[in-house]
Design a protein around this motif. Structure first.
Motif, PDB file in Angstrom:
ATOM      1  N   THR A 127      -5.415  -6.373  -2.926  1.00  0.00           N
ATOM      2  CA  THR A 127      -5.648  -4.957  -2.624  1.00  0.00           C
ATOM      3  C   THR A 127      -5.124  -4.661  -1.221  1.00  0.00           C
ATOM      4  OG1 THR A 127      -7.636  -4.950  -4.007  1.00  0.00           O
ATOM      5  CG2 THR A 127      -7.438  -3.182  -2.398  1.00  0.00           C
ATOM      6  N   VAL A 128      -4.505  -3.502  -1.057  1.00  0.00           N
ATOM      7  CA  VAL A 128      -3.916  -3.157   0.242  1.00  0.00           C
ATOM      8  C   VAL A 128      -4.988  -3.126   1.326  1.00  0.00           C
ATOM      9  CG1 VAL A 128      -2.608  -1.445   1.554  1.00  0.00           C
ATOM     10  CG2 VAL A 128      -2.100  -1.808  -0.871  1.00  0.00           C
ATOM     11  N   PRO A 163      -4.524   0.485   4.649  1.00  0.00           N
ATOM     12  CA  PRO A 163      -3.521   1.312   3.978  1.00  0.00           C
ATOM     13  C   PRO A 163      -2.791   2.237   4.957  1.00  0.00           C
ATOM     14  CG  PRO A 163      -5.603   1.360   2.769  1.00  0.00           C
ATOM     15  CD  PRO A 163      -5.875   0.667   4.075  1.00  0.00           C
ATOM     16  N   ASP A 208       2.884  -2.453   2.711  1.00  0.00           N
ATOM     17  CA  ASP A 208       1.580  -2.853   2.169  1.00  0.00           C
ATOM     18  C   ASP A 208       1.428  -4.364   2.040  1.00  0.00           C
ATOM     19  OD1 ASP A 208       0.670  -0.273   2.067  1.00  0.00           O
ATOM     20  OD2 ASP A 208       1.250   0.055  -0.018  1.00  0.00           O
ATOM     21  N   ILE A 234       2.234  -7.046  -1.090  1.00  0.00           N
ATOM     22  CA  ILE A 234       2.096  -6.188  -2.272  1.00  0.00           C
ATOM     23  C   ILE A 234       3.342  -5.309  -2.389  1.00  0.00           C
ATOM     24  CG2 ILE A 234       0.710  -4.374  -3.352  1.00  0.00           C
ATOM     25  CD1 ILE A 234      -1.700  -5.559  -1.765  1.00  0.00           C
ATOM     26  N   ARG A 235       3.907  -5.286  -3.586  1.00  0.00           N
ATOM     27  CA  ARG A 235       5.169  -4.573  -3.764  1.00  0.00           C
ATOM     28  C   ARG A 235       5.033  -3.065  -3.545  1.00  0.00           C
ATOM     29  NH1 ARG A 235       9.093  -2.023  -5.619  1.00  0.00           N
ATOM     30  NH2 ARG A 235      11.043  -2.900  -6.360  1.00  0.00           N
ATOM     31  N   ASP A 236       4.097  -2.433  -4.277  1.00  0.00           N
ATOM     32  CA  ASP A 236       3.951  -0.970  -4.250  1.00  0.00           C
ATOM     33  C   ASP A 236       5.309  -0.287  -4.397  1.00  0.00           C
ATOM     34  OD1 ASP A 236       1.262  -0.938  -4.371  1.00  0.00           O
ATOM     35  OD2 ASP A 236       0.915  -0.597  -2.261  1.00  0.00           O
ATOM     36  N   LYS A 249       7.902  -0.262  -2.228  1.00  0.00           N
ATOM     37  CA  LYS A 249       8.867  -0.728  -1.224  1.00  0.00           C
ATOM     38  C   LYS A 249      10.308  -0.746  -1.762  1.00  0.00           C
ATOM     39  CE  LYS A 249       5.647  -3.671   1.289  1.00  0.00           C
ATOM     40  NZ  LYS A 249       4.978  -4.956   1.185  1.00  0.00           N
ATOM     41  N   PRO A 279       4.312  -1.812  -9.433  1.00  0.00           N
ATOM     42  CA  PRO A 279       3.856  -1.658  -8.057  1.00  0.00           C
ATOM     43  C   PRO A 279       2.718  -2.616  -7.694  1.00  0.00           C
ATOM     44  CG  PRO A 279       4.077   0.495  -9.123  1.00  0.00           C
ATOM     45  CD  PRO A 279       4.238  -0.537 -10.187  1.00  0.00           C
ATOM     46  N   ARG A 280       2.003  -3.108  -8.717  1.00  0.00           N
ATOM     47  CA  ARG A 280       0.889  -4.034  -8.463  1.00  0.00           C
ATOM     48  C   ARG A 280       1.352  -5.470  -8.235  1.00  0.00           C
ATOM     49  NH1 ARG A 280      -3.940  -4.419 -11.975  1.00  0.00           N
ATOM     50  NH2 ARG A 280      -2.550  -4.601 -13.777  1.00  0.00           N
TER      51      ARG A 280
END
Length: 273
Positions: A179-180, A183, A199, A206-208, A210, A221-222
């Motif tokens: 979890t970020v 944030p 992130d 974490i990719r999200d 980017k 994104p996860r």
């Protein structure tokens, strides 16, 4: 079953490469190359080190929000690269929590903090807490918790299965790790430039959203994980319900930027079928 997409590593401009894909239940979907060969991990060491820190947290040896590292910083700041420490020097360049300053020094201070709290050298703690229980007999930490791990695809597939379906940690702890943290924090993703936000979880990137990024265009994104300057990566994509490890013996550079995303997209597409 063997994923044909893994054979794409044959086309990489590297002397030696090995790769594998594993599901949460430990089912290995496929491997390619010398999966028992011990490669230097570089920063793929960090998720292993972070996992050991989280075991120390669950054992009550450390708290995530206790002071660690520079003034005002905590274990959580160090894990999330927001302690303010410089990249490779033990000097402070920003207040804690303000910027995502990717820091090897931060992970070295984490290792020292856990060693002091447990009265066990960090490399030995990592072995007892993570490597031994998972049967990762070919993996060792030979110096800095930031970058001096050595391992095999075979061992890292065991770790990737564990992270997807934790046995050593409470699943809630692992959910927190992906979890970020802090944030909206911006910073540089090494090799890929400024990212806003940049992130990060607890030891896992974490990719999200980017862009550019070392994973694929189809990666969710996860997706979380890590890559290393020794030409190594480990990603876990919860939406694909799979994780992929690729290890090489050529330093990260333009070649990796070019071939990794297409490889990931091909692996993800095949693993999802």
């Amino acid at each position: 079953m063997s994923l044909q997409s893994l054979a794409l590593i044959e086309d990489w401009p590297v002397p030696t490469a090995a790769a594998g894909v594993v599901r949460a239940d430990g089912t290995v979907l496929g491997t390619h190359g010398p999966i028992g060969y011990r490669f230097p991990l570089a920063s793929v060491t960090k998720p292993l080190a972070a996992y050991a820190v989280l075991v120390a947290y669950e054992e009550g040896a450390v708290e995530l929000d206790e002071p660690a590292g520079p003034q005002g910083s905590t274990v959580r700041h160090l894990l999330a690269h927001t302690s303010g420490l410089a990249f490779d020097e033990h000097r402070v360049t920003a207040p804690p929590g303000e910027r995502r300053l990717y820091s090897n020094a931060g992970f070295e201070q984490l290792g020292d903090h856990v060693a002091k709290a447990t009265e066990i050298p960090f490399a030995e703690y990592l072995r007892q807490a993570v490597l031994e229980p998972l049967g990762m007999t070919a993996t060792s930490l030979e110096g800095s918790p930031a970058k001096d791990g050595v391992s095999t695809v075979e061992d890292l597939l065991r770790f990737a299965a564990e992270v997807q379906a934790p046995r050593l940690l409470d699943p809630r702890t692992v959910a927190e790790a992906m979890t970020v943290q802090y944030p909206g924090t911006k910073g540089v993703l090494p090799g890929y430039g400024h990212q806003n936000p940049n992130d990060w979880g607890l030891g896992f990137e974490i990719r999200d959203g980017k862009s550019p990024h070392w994973t694929g265009a189809s990666s969710s994104p996860r997706t979380f994980g890590h890559f290393g300057q020794s030409g190594t990566f480990l990603w876990i994509d919860p939406d694909a319900r799979a994780a992929c490890v690729a290890l090489t013996d050529r330093a990260f550079g333009p070649w990796a930027v070019e071939v990794w995303p297409g490889f990931t997209d091909a692996v993800r597409a095949e693993a999802g079928r």
